[in-house]
Design a protein around this motif. Structure first.
Motif, PDB file in Angstrom:
ATOM      1  N   VAL A  87      35.179  39.724  36.947  1.00  0.00           N
ATOM      2  CA  VAL A  87      36.414  40.156  37.588  1.00  0.00           C
ATOM      3  C   VAL A  87      36.417  41.678  37.581  1.00  0.00           C
ATOM      4  O   VAL A  87      36.173  42.285  36.534  1.00  0.00           O
ATOM      5  CB  VAL A  87      37.635  39.666  36.782  1.00  0.00           C
ATOM      6  N   GLU A 121      44.383  40.114  34.291  1.00  0.00           N
ATOM      7  CA  GLU A 121      44.350  39.861  35.729  1.00  0.00           C
ATOM      8  C   GLU A 121      45.776  39.668  36.232  1.00  0.00           C
ATOM      9  O   GLU A 121      46.257  38.548  36.403  1.00  0.00           O
ATOM     10  CB  GLU A 121      43.509  38.616  36.022  1.00  0.00           C
ATOM     11  N   PRO A 226      37.028  50.650  39.815  1.00  0.00           N
ATOM     12  CA  PRO A 226      37.432  49.402  39.171  1.00  0.00           C
ATOM     13  C   PRO A 226      36.721  49.209  37.827  1.00  0.00           C
ATOM     14  O   PRO A 226      35.596  49.655  37.660  1.00  0.00           O
ATOM     15  CB  PRO A 226      36.998  48.329  40.168  1.00  0.00           C
ATOM     16  N   ARG A 228      35.131  46.428  35.288  1.00  0.00           N
ATOM     17  CA  ARG A 228      34.601  45.077  35.466  1.00  0.00           C
ATOM     18  C   ARG A 228      34.550  44.331  34.144  1.00  0.00           C
ATOM     19  O   ARG A 228      34.174  44.900  33.127  1.00  0.00           O
ATOM     20  CB  ARG A 228      33.192  45.193  36.031  1.00  0.00           C
ATOM     21  N   THR A 290      44.308  45.759  41.981  1.00  0.00           N
ATOM     22  CA  THR A 290      43.598  44.936  42.959  1.00  0.00           C
ATOM     23  C   THR A 290      42.479  44.215  42.227  1.00  0.00           C
ATOM     24  O   THR A 290      41.702  44.841  41.498  1.00  0.00           O
ATOM     25  CB  THR A 290      43.008  45.803  44.089  1.00  0.00           C
ATOM     26  N   ILE A 291      42.412  42.902  42.410  1.00  0.00           N
ATOM     27  CA  ILE A 291      41.476  42.078  41.642  1.00  0.00           C
ATOM     28  C   ILE A 291      40.418  41.486  42.566  1.00  0.00           C
ATOM     29  O   ILE A 291      40.739  40.896  43.590  1.00  0.00           O
ATOM     30  CB  ILE A 291      42.253  40.961  40.908  1.00  0.00           C
ATOM     31  N   THR A 292      39.158  41.694  42.211  1.00  0.00           N
ATOM     32  CA  THR A 292      38.047  41.165  43.007  1.00  0.00           C
ATOM     33  C   THR A 292      37.132  40.349  42.100  1.00  0.00           C
ATOM     34  O   THR A 292      36.835  40.776  40.989  1.00  0.00           O
ATOM     35  CB  THR A 292      37.208  42.322  43.602  1.00  0.00           C
ATOM     36  N   ARG A 293      36.696  39.195  42.596  1.00  0.00           N
ATOM     37  CA  ARG A 293      35.821  38.335  41.787  1.00  0.00           C
ATOM     38  C   ARG A 293      34.430  38.272  42.394  1.00  0.00           C
ATOM     39  O   ARG A 293      34.271  38.345  43.607  1.00  0.00           O
ATOM     40  CB  ARG A 293      36.390  36.909  41.741  1.00  0.00           C
ATOM     41  N   SER A 294      33.423  38.138  41.527  1.00  0.00           N
ATOM     42  CA  SER A 294      32.074  37.891  42.026  1.00  0.00           C
ATOM     43  C   SER A 294      31.277  37.134  40.961  1.00  0.00           C
ATOM     44  O   SER A 294      31.716  37.003  39.821  1.00  0.00           O
ATOM     45  CB  SER A 294      31.369  39.193  42.406  1.00  0.00           C
TER      46      SER A 294
END
Ligand SMILES: [Zn+2]
Length: 549
Positions: A87, A121, A226, A228, A290-294
């Motif tokens: 995340v 989150e 960001p 991580r 702002t939350i980004t997942r990978s």
């Protein structure tokens, strides 16, 4: 449980007295295999191996192909890959840091005065009227009888914490916290972990250039993008609401507003028996996230053990690097990461091949190519949180990160110093190989806490992190110092960390020979190495072994 503890003690004694002096036979590492690995993985076609990009499948295919070719078995329940979900949380719309109380009304600017982020989150972070408590170095070390949080309830409050540990200023390594040598308690990551365990609403570290070893600009730039994290089931809700840093001058103003002197308080915090000090001030801070997942992947292969397959020895090296990066003067914008860490992956393959050729050891040997080291040891953190092979049954291991293509040396340094029973294994092996143990340099930098072995170590697994010394067979220390200086200045994390046909493989070959013998000694032995009794990771190992999980 008692019997287990006694058995562990007996093994530790055997190691310490040298009764376990037998080390593994030497091997000839496969240089052609290693050369091909570095040449391929560090080629422009692999784009610098950034995780979760188009480059990742190429890297995974290459490593799986080689694991299979050298004769490993799939290491993840019949497959080769362990998913590593992450995340990334990027803060924006920062309110500024407002301080009230004691008749004060102060406002500090995001970036130049403070940086802050959320490890939770959540779309919005708002902290209102949270009392500030100065907790010294923020250390809770039961094995040393030291607790900066003793007697304070941190719920709803923000911990204000000094960087490094209480005796960083010493020139010797004699102090309770090993003097100038960095300990886990000195690392900024520890400060946030402990504040969360204490139930604090937030943690703010006071930056100071000497004990931090880097300027405010480094803090500001590394916190501007960001942050991580490994994805967690609780979505980070067991973390504090805010973690961040304040610039030293800002902290001095805060303390002055509280009627205190920062330097005098910092001095008091160096001494045992220090008590946390409520500042009588409250903080207000807000920002959006702002939350980004990978998802990226660890690659895992195994050579099952003959007699104790449930007990494992780990070998690890991170496959990831920085990908596309700031172009150099020649316009090269790919950070290829040849030394860092195609060499480690190459060594991992050579170790796997050599062990398959020798035949299975008594215990299983697990080979892990880790992702996301460069993003904060996340691949190893995920593995340690979700071990495919239980950590209680993980005997120990070797992590490899950036093996210099300079020549063979007469000496090796154990990063982190003499922390565990592994020291005895290393000393017997070095003696067998006609090599010498040398002191680690720059112990104040805490290198032991900065690569993937640390994720395992902090959960109790004793791990080797070795660096070849500077006393080279050809050219002696002058040549070794020059090679190290050239790497740090001209190649480390730059587009120029590239493969060359002119590399001298004698040093890397020597490394692999040593790592093979260390790992094989553990894998064919029956000991359970542990950390020394006053070591920061001893309690974790004892708890892990006792749990059987
Ligand atoms: Zn590395």
């Amino acid at each position: 449980m008692i019997r287990k503890t006694l058995a562990a003690l007996a093994c530790a004694t055997m190691l310490a007295t040298g009764a376990h002096a037998q080390t593994a036979a030497p091997i000839q590492p496969d240089v052609a295999l290693m050369r091909d690995a570095v040449k391929t993985l560090a080629s422009d076609a692999f784009e610098g191996r950034a995780p979760a990009t188009a480059a990742e499948p190429k890297v995974l295919d290459y490593i799986i192909g080689k694991f299979r070719a050298v004769g490993l078995q799939p290491g993840v329940h019949g497959g080769w890959l362990q998913d590593v979900p992450t995340v990334a949380i990027a803060g924006h719309d920062h309110s500024g840091l407002h301080i009230t109380g004691k008749g004060q009304d102060l406002t500090f600017a995001y970036g130049s005065d403070y940086v802050v982020g959320s490890y939770r989150e959540v779309a919005q972070t708002t902290l209102a009227n949270a009392p500030l408590v100065f907790v010294g170095f923020g250390v809770n070390a039961p094995e040393l009888g030291w607790n900066d949080y003793a007697g304070v309830d941190m719920h709803g409050k923000i911990a204000v914490i000094l960087i490094n540990d209480p005796d960083y200023w010493m020139t010797s390594e004699d102090g309770l916290f090993k003097g100038r040598r960095m300990t886990y308690y000195g690392r900024w990551t520890y400060k946030f972990e402990e504040a969360a365990r204490q139930g604090a609403a937030g943690a703010l570290i006071v930056h100071d250039t000497f004990p931090a070893a880097y300027g405010w600009n480094v803090v500001q730039s590394s916190w501007s993008g960001p942050q991580r994290f490994v994805a967690s089931d609780d979505h980070g809700m067991s973390q504090t609401q805010i973690n961040g840093w304040v610039q030293h001058g800002v902290a001095a103003k805060l303390f002055a507003a509280a009627g205190l002197d920062l330097d005098a308080q910092a001095e008091a915090a160096r001494h045992k028996g220090f008590h946390a000090v409520p500042l009588g001030l409250s903080a207000n801070v807000a920002f959006a996230n702002t939350i980004t997942r990978s998802v990226s992947h660890n690659v895992i292969g195994v050579l099952p053990g003959r007699t104790h397959p449930e007990d494992v020895v780990l070998y690890s090296a991170h496959w990831d690097h920085l990908g596309h990066c700031t172009p150099d003067a020649k316009g090269d914008g790919i950070c290829n990461g040849a030394v860092d860490n195609a060499t480690g992956v190459a060594a991992l393959l050579a170790l796997a091949e050599a062990n398959v050729k020798t035949g299975p050891a008594a215990r299983s040997q697990v080979f892990v190519a880790l992702t996301l080291e460069e993003s904060g040891l996340l691949g190893s953190e995920y593995y340690a949180q979700h071990p495919v092979y239980p950590l209680s049954h993980t005997v120990g291991g070797v992590n490899m990160d950036a093996l210099p293509p300079s020549g063979a040396a007469h000496d090796y340094a154990m990063t982190g110093g003499d922390k565990s029973d592994l020291t005895g294994v290393l000393r017997s092996t070095l003696a067998d190989m006609g090599l010498r143990e040398t002191a680690e340099d720059h112990t104040e930098r805490g290198h032991y806490y900065r690569s993937d072995h640390f994720s395992m170590a902090k959960r109790g697994v004793p791990m080797f992190d070795l660096s070849r010394g500077h006393d080279l067979l050809i050219g002696g220390t002058a040549a070794g110092d020059a090679a190290a200086e050239d790497y740090v200045t001209h190649r480390y994390h730059q587009p120029s960390d590239e493969y060359s046909d002119s590399w001298d493989w004698s040093g890397i070959t020597e490394d692999v020979g040593l790592f093979y013998r260390l790992g094989r000694t553990l894998a064919d032995g029956n000991t359970w190495p542990n950390w020394h009794p006053t070591d920061e990771f001893r309690a974790a190992r004892d708890a892990s072994r006792a749990s059987g999980q």
